[in-house]
Design a protein around this motif. Structure first.
Motif, PDB file in Angstrom:
ATOM      1  N   LEU A   1       0.231  12.912  -1.760  1.00  0.00           N
ATOM      2  CA  LEU A   1      -0.658  13.329  -0.687  1.00  0.00           C
ATOM      3  C   LEU A   1      -0.264  14.733  -0.257  1.00  0.00           C
ATOM      4  CD1 LEU A   1      -0.313  10.170   1.616  1.00  0.00           C
ATOM      5  CD2 LEU A   1      -1.995  10.511  -0.216  1.00  0.00           C
ATOM      6  N   VAL A   2      -1.231  15.487   0.229  1.00  0.00           N
ATOM      7  CA  VAL A   2      -0.929  16.746   0.904  1.00  0.00           C
ATOM      8  C   VAL A   2      -1.010  16.488   2.401  1.00  0.00           C
ATOM      9  CG1 VAL A   2      -1.713  19.085   1.395  1.00  0.00           C
ATOM     10  CG2 VAL A   2      -1.744  18.241  -0.952  1.00  0.00           C
ATOM     11  N   ASP A   3       0.082  16.757   3.094  1.00  0.00           N
ATOM     12  CA  ASP A   3       0.114  16.697   4.550  1.00  0.00           C
ATOM     13  C   ASP A   3      -0.299  18.084   5.034  1.00  0.00           C
ATOM     14  OD1 ASP A   3       0.839  16.812   7.255  1.00  0.00           O
ATOM     15  OD2 ASP A   3       2.570  15.500   6.983  1.00  0.00           O
ATOM     16  N   VAL A   4      -1.552  18.214   5.465  1.00  0.00           N
ATOM     17  CA  VAL A   4      -2.078  19.543   5.782  1.00  0.00           C
ATOM     18  C   VAL A   4      -1.484  20.113   7.062  1.00  0.00           C
ATOM     19  CG1 VAL A   4      -4.231  19.187   4.520  1.00  0.00           C
ATOM     20  CG2 VAL A   4      -4.110  18.550   6.930  1.00  0.00           C
ATOM     21  N   GLU A   5      -0.912  19.263   7.922  1.00  0.00           N
ATOM     22  CA  GLU A   5      -0.295  19.753   9.145  1.00  0.00           C
ATOM     23  C   GLU A   5       1.080  20.353   8.870  1.00  0.00           C
ATOM     24  OE1 GLU A   5      -0.200  16.716  12.106  1.00  0.00           O
ATOM     25  OE2 GLU A   5      -2.384  16.464  12.164  1.00  0.00           O
ATOM     26  N   ARG A   6       1.854  19.677   8.011  1.00  0.00           N
ATOM     27  CA  ARG A   6       3.215  20.128   7.726  1.00  0.00           C
ATOM     28  C   ARG A   6       3.284  21.007   6.483  1.00  0.00           C
ATOM     29  NH1 ARG A   6       6.477  15.075   6.762  1.00  0.00           N
ATOM     30  NH2 ARG A   6       8.205  16.561   6.651  1.00  0.00           N
ATOM     31  N   ARG A   7       2.157  21.158   5.764  1.00  0.00           N
ATOM     32  CA  ARG A   7       2.134  21.887   4.505  1.00  0.00           C
ATOM     33  C   ARG A   7       3.157  21.299   3.559  1.00  0.00           C
ATOM     34  NH1 ARG A   7      -2.184  22.709   3.891  1.00  0.00           N
ATOM     35  NH2 ARG A   7      -1.519  23.702   1.967  1.00  0.00           N
ATOM     36  N   ALA A   8       3.061  19.988   3.331  1.00  0.00           N
ATOM     37  CA  ALA A   8       4.033  19.293   2.496  1.00  0.00           C
ATOM     38  C   ALA A   8       3.335  18.324   1.565  1.00  0.00           C
ATOM     39  CB  ALA A   8       5.031  18.537   3.380  1.00  0.00           C
ATOM     40  N   LEU A   9       4.017  18.015   0.453  1.00  0.00           N
ATOM     41  CA  LEU A   9       3.588  16.951  -0.431  1.00  0.00           C
ATOM     42  C   LEU A   9       4.377  15.698  -0.091  1.00  0.00           C
ATOM     43  CD1 LEU A   9       3.441  18.718  -3.915  1.00  0.00           C
ATOM     44  CD2 LEU A   9       1.506  17.731  -2.691  1.00  0.00           C
ATOM     45  N   ALA A  10       3.710  14.546  -0.126  1.00  0.00           N
ATOM     46  CA  ALA A  10       4.359  13.282   0.174  1.00  0.00           C
ATOM     47  C   ALA A  10       3.945  12.247  -0.861  1.00  0.00           C
ATOM     48  CB  ALA A  10       3.959  12.799   1.578  1.00  0.00           C
ATOM     49  N   CYS A  11       4.819  11.267  -1.077  1.00  0.00           N
ATOM     50  CA  CYS A  11       4.540  10.205  -2.036  1.00  0.00           C
ATOM     51  C   CYS A  11       3.464   9.265  -1.498  1.00  0.00           C
ATOM     52  CB  CYS A  11       5.809   9.412  -2.315  1.00  0.00           C
ATOM     53  SG  CYS A  11       7.153  10.404  -2.996  1.00  0.00           S
ATOM     54  N   ALA A  12       2.707   8.662  -2.412  1.00  0.00           N
ATOM     55  CA  ALA A  12       1.659   7.716  -2.020  1.00  0.00           C
ATOM     56  C   ALA A  12       1.605   6.565  -3.006  1.00  0.00           C
ATOM     57  CB  ALA A  12       0.296   8.402  -1.951  1.00  0.00           C
ATOM     58  N   CYS A  13       1.369   5.361  -2.490  1.00  0.00           N
ATOM     59  CA  CYS A  13       1.128   4.226  -3.371  1.00  0.00           C
ATOM     60  C   CYS A  13      -0.335   4.280  -3.827  1.00  0.00           C
ATOM     61  CB  CYS A  13       1.415   2.912  -2.646  1.00  0.00           C
ATOM     62  SG  CYS A  13       0.280   2.539  -1.271  1.00  0.00           S
ATOM     63  N   GLY A  14      -0.666   3.497  -4.841  1.00  0.00           N
ATOM     64  CA  GLY A  14      -2.022   3.497  -5.377  1.00  0.00           C
ATOM     65  C   GLY A  14      -3.085   3.144  -4.364  1.00  0.00           C
ATOM     66  N   PRO A  15      -2.922   2.045  -3.598  1.00  0.00           N
ATOM     67  CA  PRO A  15      -3.959   1.666  -2.628  1.00  0.00           C
ATOM     68  C   PRO A  15      -4.205   2.725  -1.555  1.00  0.00           C
ATOM     69  CG  PRO A  15      -2.551  -0.213  -3.097  1.00  0.00           C
ATOM     70  CD  PRO A  15      -1.910   0.975  -3.759  1.00  0.00           C
ATOM     71  N   CYS A  16      -3.139   3.358  -1.044  1.00  0.00           N
ATOM     72  CA  CYS A  16      -3.333   4.372  -0.003  1.00  0.00           C
ATOM     73  C   CYS A  16      -4.019   5.616  -0.567  1.00  0.00           C
ATOM     74  CB  CYS A  16      -1.997   4.742   0.637  1.00  0.00           C
ATOM     75  SG  CYS A  16      -1.349   3.496   1.768  1.00  0.00           S
ATOM     76  N   ALA A  17      -3.647   6.014  -1.788  1.00  0.00           N
ATOM     77  CA  ALA A  17      -4.302   7.165  -2.409  1.00  0.00           C
ATOM     78  C   ALA A  17      -5.775   6.872  -2.652  1.00  0.00           C
ATOM     79  CB  ALA A  17      -3.602   7.513  -3.725  1.00  0.00           C
ATOM     80  N   THR A  18      -6.074   5.649  -3.091  1.00  0.00           N
ATOM     81  CA  THR A  18      -7.473   5.270  -3.323  1.00  0.00           C
ATOM     82  C   THR A  18      -8.246   5.262  -2.020  1.00  0.00           C
ATOM     83  OG1 THR A  18      -6.849   3.937  -5.242  1.00  0.00           O
ATOM     84  CG2 THR A  18      -8.978   3.457  -4.222  1.00  0.00           C
ATOM     85  N   LEU A  19      -7.620   4.772  -0.951  1.00  0.00           N
ATOM     86  CA  LEU A  19      -8.265   4.767   0.368  1.00  0.00           C
ATOM     87  C   LEU A  19      -8.636   6.177   0.796  1.00  0.00           C
ATOM     88  CD1 LEU A  19      -9.030   3.433   3.119  1.00  0.00           C
ATOM     89  CD2 LEU A  19      -6.647   3.784   3.793  1.00  0.00           C
ATOM     90  N   LEU A  20      -7.718   7.104   0.597  1.00  0.00           N
ATOM     91  CA  LEU A  20      -7.984   8.492   0.975  1.00  0.00           C
ATOM     92  C   LEU A  20      -9.076   9.095   0.109  1.00  0.00           C
ATOM     93  CD1 LEU A  20      -4.419   9.876   1.707  1.00  0.00           C
ATOM     94  CD2 LEU A  20      -6.255   9.513   3.329  1.00  0.00           C
ATOM     95  N   ASP A  21      -9.063   8.772  -1.175  1.00  0.00           N
ATOM     96  CA  ASP A  21     -10.129   9.252  -2.061  1.00  0.00           C
ATOM     97  C   ASP A  21     -11.488   8.807  -1.543  1.00  0.00           C
ATOM     98  OD1 ASP A  21      -8.515  10.566  -3.852  1.00  0.00           O
ATOM     99  OD2 ASP A  21      -8.299   8.850  -5.195  1.00  0.00           O
ATOM    100  N   ARG A  22     -11.608   7.544  -1.211  1.00  0.00           N
ATOM    101  CA  ARG A  22     -12.888   6.997  -0.760  1.00  0.00           C
ATOM    102  C   ARG A  22     -13.287   7.555   0.589  1.00  0.00           C
ATOM    103  NH1 ARG A  22     -11.686   0.661  -2.429  1.00  0.00           N
ATOM    104  NH2 ARG A  22     -12.018   0.919  -4.693  1.00  0.00           N
ATOM    105  N   SER A  23     -12.299   7.731   1.480  1.00  0.00           N
ATOM    106  CA  SER A  23     -12.600   8.299   2.796  1.00  0.00           C
ATOM    107  C   SER A  23     -13.108   9.711   2.684  1.00  0.00           C
ATOM    108  CB  SER A  23     -11.340   8.258   3.683  1.00  0.00           C
ATOM    109  OG  SER A  23     -10.916   6.944   3.917  1.00  0.00           O
TER     110      SER A  23
END
Length: 237
Positions: free
Chosen positions: A45-67
């Motif tokens: 994931l990109v944390d746009v507030e902290r300008r950082a990359l963070a790890c993501a599990c499959g379901p959370c990444a998919t949730l963000l994709d759909r959102s």
């Protein structure tokens, strides 16, 4: 564990590349949103507030994709108050690789970039509303000091520049053997490349190990990349 990319206007902090530059170990990495354990090959994931990359599990990444695709303003199922919906604090890094067979970025265009190495990547920083140009160096990710207008004409040489998703994708360029390669890639692999170069670089020109690692990296990118659809190339065909 979070990974902090170089923030434009600041020096690239060594800890920002720790995950990619450090030897693999038994460290257990967890999803930034739900704390589930993630394995090898997990998404980021990109944390746009902290300008950082963070790890993501499959379901959370998919949730963000759909959102993101739905443009929803609803909160996801992650950490309370994290604003994980599309347009919120976190954005999933997509897994698409594109090539532009019709690009017009040549060696003369590369010279105008005035980048001292043969690799660079560009991405749109939505928080600053500007395009950022970075290149790998023994010290980490180094930002080009050229003004955006100075190299915008170079980016006009490929239709891939217009396809970039802010924060999560990058235009990756490599000058090699008299030509310039051009790809649209996930932003996290650009920082992976920076970490790998920082780990293997020796001497003035990087050394044989760094050159071999760079060749292997771009072979992987070529293998993954599919051609940009012809109707998006702007080549008149």
């Amino acid at each position: 564990m979070s990974v902090h990319p170089a923030v434009p206007g600041t020096a690239a902090a060594p800890r920002g590349l720790a995950r990619f530059a450090a030897p693999r170990g038994p460290r257990e990495e967890r999803c930034e949103l739900c704390a589930a354990v993630v394995g090898e090959g997990h998404r980021h994931l990109v944390d746009v507030e902290r300008r950082a990359l963070a790890c993501a599990c499959g379901p959370c990444a998919t949730l963000l994709d759909r959102s993101s695709e739905a443009g929803s303003g609803e909160a996801g199922s992650g950490v309370a108050g994290s604003g994980v919906a599309g347009g919120g604090r976190f954005r999933a890094v997509p897994d698409r690789y594109l090539a532009d067979p019709a690009h017009r970025v040549d060696e003369q265009a590369w010279e105008r970039l005035r980048i001292p190495v043969g690799v660079a990547f560009f991405f749109r920083n939505s928080a600053l509303d500007k395009l950022v140009a970075l290149y790998p160096s023994p010290a980490g990710a180094t930002e080009s000091e050229l003004e955006e207008e100075s190299w915008a004409s170079v980016l006009d040489g490929t239709a891939l520049a217009g396809q970039l998703r802010p924060d999560v994708e990058a235009l990756l360029l490599r000058r090699h053997e008299g030509r310039v390669e051009c790809f649209l890639v996930p932003i996290d692999i650009c920082y992976e490349l920076v970490g790998r170069m920082r780990l293997t670089w020796q001497g003035f020109d990087g050394g044989a190990e760094a050159r071999a690692d760079l060749a292997a990296f771009f072979a992987h990118v070529r293998e993954r990349a599919r051609d940009l659809p012809r109707d998006l190339r702007g080549d008149g065909e």
